[in-house]
Design an enzyme around this catalytic site. Structure first.
Site, PDB file in Angstrom:
ATOM      1  N   ARG A  70      -3.371  32.875  64.003  1.00  0.00           N
ATOM      2  CA  ARG A  70      -2.670  33.716  64.662  1.00  0.00           C
ATOM      3  C   ARG A  70      -1.406  33.078  65.404  1.00  0.00           C
ATOM      4  O   ARG A  70      -0.169  33.438  65.686  1.00  0.00           O
ATOM      5  CB  ARG A  70      -3.210  34.736  65.781  1.00  0.00           C
ATOM      6  CG  ARG A  70      -2.284  35.462  66.631  1.00  0.00           C
ATOM      7  CD  ARG A  70      -3.038  36.900  67.124  1.00  0.00           C
ATOM      8  NE  ARG A  70      -4.218  36.630  67.650  1.00  0.00           N
ATOM      9  CZ  ARG A  70      -4.323  36.084  69.304  1.00  0.00           C
ATOM     10  NH1 ARG A  70      -3.021  36.057  69.771  1.00  0.00           N
ATOM     11  NH2 ARG A  70      -5.477  35.811  69.524  1.00  0.00           N
ATOM     12  N   TYR A 123      16.878  52.475  61.534  1.00  0.00           N
ATOM     13  CA  TYR A 123      15.685  52.526  60.707  1.00  0.00           C
ATOM     14  C   TYR A 123      14.783  53.470  61.615  1.00  0.00           C
ATOM     15  O   TYR A 123      14.768  53.169  62.859  1.00  0.00           O
ATOM     16  CB  TYR A 123      14.831  51.297  60.495  1.00  0.00           C
ATOM     17  CG  TYR A 123      13.673  51.607  59.928  1.00  0.00           C
ATOM     18  CD1 TYR A 123      13.576  51.914  58.526  1.00  0.00           C
ATOM     19  CD2 TYR A 123      12.374  51.297  60.691  1.00  0.00           C
ATOM     20  CE1 TYR A 123      12.330  52.090  58.080  1.00  0.00           C
ATOM     21  CE2 TYR A 123      11.240  51.263  60.145  1.00  0.00           C
ATOM     22  CZ  TYR A 123      11.392  51.792  58.823  1.00  0.00           C
ATOM     23  OH  TYR A 123       9.936  52.037  58.411  1.00  0.00           O
ATOM     24  N   ASP A 194      19.373  43.755  62.753  1.00  0.00           N
ATOM     25  CA  ASP A 194      18.366  43.949  61.669  1.00  0.00           C
ATOM     26  C   ASP A 194      19.056  43.884  60.557  1.00  0.00           C
ATOM     27  O   ASP A 194      19.977  44.863  60.269  1.00  0.00           O
ATOM     28  CB  ASP A 194      17.646  45.366  62.035  1.00  0.00           C
ATOM     29  CG  ASP A 194      16.800  45.577  60.715  1.00  0.00           C
ATOM     30  OD1 ASP A 194      16.909  45.199  59.694  1.00  0.00           O
ATOM     31  OD2 ASP A 194      15.991  46.479  61.010  1.00  0.00           O
ATOM     32  N   LYS A 219      11.024  44.196  52.211  1.00  0.00           N
ATOM     33  CA  LYS A 219      11.983  44.950  51.289  1.00  0.00           C
ATOM     34  C   LYS A 219      12.596  43.583  50.292  1.00  0.00           C
ATOM     35  O   LYS A 219      11.794  43.247  49.623  1.00  0.00           O
ATOM     36  CB  LYS A 219      12.975  45.622  52.190  1.00  0.00           C
ATOM     37  CG  LYS A 219      12.544  46.333  53.347  1.00  0.00           C
ATOM     38  CD  LYS A 219      12.008  47.667  52.797  1.00  0.00           C
ATOM     39  CE  LYS A 219      11.227  48.303  54.135  1.00  0.00           C
ATOM     40  NZ  LYS A 219      11.945  48.658  55.137  1.00  0.00           N
TER      41      LYS A 219
END
Ligand SMILES: *Cc1c(COP(=O)(O)O)cnc(C)c1O
Length: 401
Positions: A70, A123, A194, A219
Site C-alpha cells: 500500500r 465525469y 482530469d 480508459k
C-alpha cells in the site's frame, strides 16, 4: 554504465525522447545480466528488512525501502515512472481507480472551510463526489462553465483548488488550459485537470502551467477494458502529499493491475494514433449522414472548440458524440443494431463502443440540466477503437438504416 530511463525524458545524448519510447522504456530496468524484458510483477504484500537497524532507519523516515505494497511496490513504481515521463512530471502516483486518484488529490489540498471551483461538465462520479461527499466534510463547491466565464466572481480567500476536466463528456467541449492555469496562479490556487479523455499523448497540461494531472487509467492508458486504475502526476512536493493521502485513505493499486496498466501503456502512442485516425473517419461519415442531426468532435471545423483543440492538443482523440434526427427512439434503435460497436460503458479501449448518456452518465437529469450539459435525449456517445475503419463505417451504415 547504461542507466534506466526512470524519471527521464532525455536520452544519454540529451535529446528529448518521444512518448512512444518513454511509454515502453521509462521505469524499466533491463540492464543487468538476465533481466526480464517483460515487466516483472512483484506479487507481494510486504517486504523484508535485513536488520533492525534498517527498520529503525525506515521508522525515522531516512529510508525509502519498500515495506508494504500500500505504501509502494516496484511494479507500481514502474507504472508511476512511465506516467510521470509521459506527462513531463517529476512524480506520479498510481491508485486503485481514477476516482481514488481524484478524491486523494482533492482531499490532499482541501479541508473544512475551504472551497473548490470546478467546471460544471464533469465525469458523473467526480460531480457526485463534489455534490454528495464534500459538503459533509465542510468543503464548499462552486461550478463554472467550460469557458470559465465569470470565474473571477466565484473566487474568495477560501478558494484553494481549481478543478477542470477537458475534453468534457459527452459533448467534447474544451477548457483553455493555459487560461485556467494563469487564473489559478494569479489567485494562488492549486490547479488540477482530469485529462482522461485526451491521454498524455494528446495534451500535456503540466507544460501549460497546471499543477496536477489526473487520469482514469482504466480508459486510454491501460486501453484494453480489463482493469480499473488511476493516476496523478505533478511536481514531487504535491504528489508526495497526494500519495500520503492515498496511503491513509487506502486507494492503492494492486501489482497485478499495475502490470496490466504497464502492458497497456507500452502501446499507448500507437493506439492513440490509430484511434484518432479512425475517429476522424467516423466523425466525417456521421457528419455527412442524412439521419444525423449533429456531430460533436473537436476535429471537425464545425466544433465550437476546434481552434482551441488545434492549439492545445496534438490530435483530436477517439471520443465523440452525435445526435440522430429521430431522437431517443432512433438513438435506441441505432444502439440496439450495431454489431462491430458494442453497447457498453467506459471508453478508450481497443474496442469501439456506443452508449446513451441519457441512460448512463446523465440519467435522472431534468430537461434543463440536460440542456445545460448539451445533451439531447438522442445523443449517442462513441468511443472509437482500433478496428478497420471500413468495418466501423459499414456497421454505422447498417445500424443507421
Ligand atoms: C472513468 C472516468 C473517471 C473515473 O475513473 P475510474 O477509473 O472509473 O474510477 C474519471 N474521470 C473521467 C473523465 C472518466 O472517464
Amino acid at each position: 554504465m547504461r542507466q534506466a530511463l526512470r524519471n527521464m525524458r532525455k536520452s544519454s545524448k540529451g535529446k528529448t525522447l518521444g512518448d512512444a519510447t518513454l511509454a515502453i522504456h521509462a521505469g524499466e530496468n533491463r540492464f543487468h545480466l538476465g533481466a526480464s524484458v517483460g515487466t516483472p510483477i512483484t506479487r507481494t504484500a510486504n517486504f523484508t528488512f535485513a536488520s533492525t537497524k534498517e527498520m529503525k532507519r525506515w521508522a525515522e523516515g531516512k529510508s525509502s525501502a519498500y515495506i508494504y505494497t500500500r505504501y509502494g511496490n516496484p511494479t507500481l513504481a514502474t507504472a508511476e515512472a512511465k506516467i510521470a515521463a509521459l506527462e513531463g512530471a517529476e512524480a506520479a502516483v498510481v491508485t486503485a481507480s481514477g476516482s481514488a486518484a481524484i478524491s486523494a488529490a482533492l482531499m490532499a489540498f482541501l479541508r473544512a472551510g475551504d472551497e473548490v471551483i470546478a467546471t460544471r461538465q464533469l465525469y458523473g462520479g467526480s460531480y457526485k463526489l463534489l455534490r454528495d461527499i464534500f459538503p459533509r466534510l465542510g468543503i464548499g463547491v462552486k461550478h463554472v462553465g467550460h469557458d470559465l466565464a465569470g470565474i473571477g466572481a466565484l473566487v474568495s480567500p477560501r478558494t484553494k483548488v481549481l478543478y477542470v476536466e477537458t475534453p468534457t463528456n459527452p459533448t467534447l467541449r474544451l477548457v483553455d488550459l493555459q487560461k485556467a492555469a494563469a487564473f489559478a496562479r494569479e489567485w494562488g490556487l492549486i490547479s488540477m485537470v482530469d485529462s482522461t479523455f485526451a491521454s498524455p499523448v494528446l495534451q500535456k497540461p503540466l507544460a501549460m502551467g497546471f499543477n496536477v494531472v489526473l487520469h482514469s487509467a482504466s480508459k486510454f492508458l491501460a486501453g484494453h477494458s480489463d482493469v480499473i486504475a488511476g493516476a496523478a502526476a505533478g511536481n514531487k512536493v504535491l504528489i508526495d502529499k497526494v500519495r500520503a493521502n492515498m496511503i491513509q485513505i487506502g486507494g492503492s493499486m494492486d501489482p497485478e493491475a499495475a502490470f496490466l496498466l504497464i502492458r497497456g501503456l507500452k502501446t499507448l502512442a500507437v493506439r492513440i494514433e490509430r484511434q484518432c485516425k479512425n475517429a476522424m473517419i467516423v466523425a466525417k461519415y456521421l457528419k455527412s449522414h442524412s439521419k444525423v442531426a449533429a456531430v460533436h468532435y473537436p476535429g471537425l471545423p464545425s466544433h465550437p472548440d476546434h481552434n482551441l483543440a488545434k492549439r492545445q492538443m496534438q490530435d483530436f482523440g477517439g471520443m465523440m458524440s452525435f445526435e440522430v434526427k429521430s431522437g431517443l427512439n432512433g438513438a435506441r434503435k441505432f444502439c440496439d443494431r450495431v454489431r462491430v460497436f458494442s453497447l457498453a460503458a467506459s471508453l478508450g479501449g481497443v474496442e469501439s463502443l456506443v452508449i446513451l448518456p441519457i441512460y448512463t452518465s446523465h440519467y435522472k437529469m431534468s430537461a434543463a440540466e440536460l440542456r445545460a450539459a448539451g445533451v439531447a435525449p438522442g445523443t449517442v456517445r462513441v468511443s472509437v477503437g482500433l478496428e478497420d475503419p471500413e468495418d466501423l463505417i459499414a456497421d454505422l451504415c447498417q445500424a443507421l438504416r
